[in-house]
Design an enzyme around this catalytic site. Structure first.
Site, PDB file in Angstrom:
ATOM      1  N   ARG A 203       8.737 -13.921   0.007  1.00 56.48           N
ATOM      2  CA  ARG A 203       8.001 -14.597  -1.060  1.00 56.48           C
ATOM      3  C   ARG A 203       8.490 -14.110  -2.426  1.00 56.48           C
ATOM      4  O   ARG A 203       8.657 -14.921  -3.341  1.00 56.48           O
ATOM      5  CB  ARG A 203       6.493 -14.340  -0.928  1.00 56.48           C
ATOM      6  CG  ARG A 203       5.850 -15.023   0.256  1.00 56.48           C
ATOM      7  CD  ARG A 203       4.351 -14.808   0.268  1.00 56.48           C
ATOM      8  NE  ARG A 203       3.672 -15.592  -0.760  1.00 56.48           N
ATOM      9  CZ  ARG A 203       2.378 -15.481  -1.041  1.00 56.48           C
ATOM     10  NH1 ARG A 203       1.633 -14.603  -0.386  1.00 56.48           N
ATOM     11  NH2 ARG A 203       1.828 -16.223  -1.976  1.00 56.48           N
TER      12      ARG A 203
ATOM     13  N   CYS B 106       0.221  -9.624  -6.959  1.00 56.31           N
ATOM     14  CA  CYS B 106       0.460 -10.227  -5.647  1.00 56.31           C
ATOM     15  C   CYS B 106       0.375 -11.737  -5.820  1.00 56.31           C
ATOM     16  O   CYS B 106       0.881 -12.286  -6.790  1.00 56.31           O
ATOM     17  CB  CYS B 106      -0.536  -9.698  -4.632  1.00 56.31           C
ATOM     18  SG  CYS B 106      -2.272 -10.001  -5.109  1.00 56.31           S
TER      19      CYS B 106
END
Length: 263
Positions: A172, A220
């Site tokens: 990611r 995050c």
């Protein structure tokens, strides 16, 4: 105060308000699990509704709650100023850590996370109950700003001048896949330390991992995993680091520049 305690220690917290914040990302409410069994006296908080603020066009998927709304939730749970609070989830520590972080940000000092969550509690032989408590309303006062928080602008500055750490999975971070947010990649200048490598029960290992990053701030996808990392850093005996609470979901909602690859 240590931010995490085990089941035996938690069972001795006679005056603590217990908060059940079990949660599944993108899944249904965990009300049924709470009804089926929870720690004795535990009050159920809906993570998305009670711990986080409403989602808007910008701000990310798990924004900070309005102080007045959070105060009402905590008072309804029976929390007074100075009341010890024990937070638990299934054991992965995501929702419990973000709740711990939010309450600490809100000025509550005596907040701890049950290490291993409800699974550790039952694994240690302690009972559950199905009764829904009716706590006497508390008088806690929410005073936000007790933990360092970054927004998109200050996160960009931090990445340029210090060390901004992306704790999402490496693929990611590199922008190879993005299962949740509409844009893949990472904040330009950020480095990657995957939170999945953390063992919250091993403070020595956590200290070894995070002590080399004394000026790091963390983000995050939506501020949940980053809060878990802040808990890990604190559990290592290090100062609680800044968190970009809107995280990647806030960053892309504002149309900010995106980096891909390893840097």
């Amino acid at each position: 105060m240590r931010p995490m305690i085990d089941a035996d220690e938690a069972s001795d917290l006679r005056d603590a308000v217990r908060l059940d914040v079990r949660w599944t990302l993108g899944g249904p409410s965990r009300e049924a699990d709470y009804a089926a069994g929870h720690l004795p006296g535990a009050v159920r908080l809906d993570f998305d509704r009670d711990v986080c603020g409403p989602v808007g066009a910008v701000g990310g998927r798990h924004p900070l709650p309005e102080p007045e709304a959070l105060q009402a939730v905590l008072r309804a749970a029976g929390i007074d100023d100075g009341t010890p609070v024990l937070v638990y989830d299934d054991g992965e520590g995501m929702a419990a850590a973000r709740t711990w972080w939010t309450l600490r940000w809100a000025g509550l000092e005596h907040v701890q996370v049950l290490q291993g969550g409800i699974k550790a509690w039952t694994g240690a032989g302690f009972p559950l109950e199905t009764q829904t408590p009716e706590p006497k309303p508390g008088n806690v006062t929410v005073s936000p700003g007790h933990l360092p928080v970054l927004d998109a602008e200050s996160a960009a500055d931090w990445a340029r001048d210090r060390e901004l750490v992306d704790v999402r999975a490496p693929e990611r971070y590199r922008g190879e896949m993005e299962p949740v947010d509409p844009v893949a990649g990472h904040v330009p200048g950020a480095i990657n330390l995957f939170l999945g490598d953390d063992d919250l029960s091993d403070p020595d290992r956590l200290r070894e991992r995070y002590a080399p990053h004394p000026e790091a701030a963390y983000y995050c996808g939506s501020g949940v995993g980053a809060a878990r990392t802040a808990l890990a850093v604190t559990a290592a005996g290090l100062p609680t680091p800044p968190v970009y609470i809107g995280s990647w979901s806030d960053w892309v909602s504002r149309g900010r520049d995106v980096a891909t690859g390893e840097k």
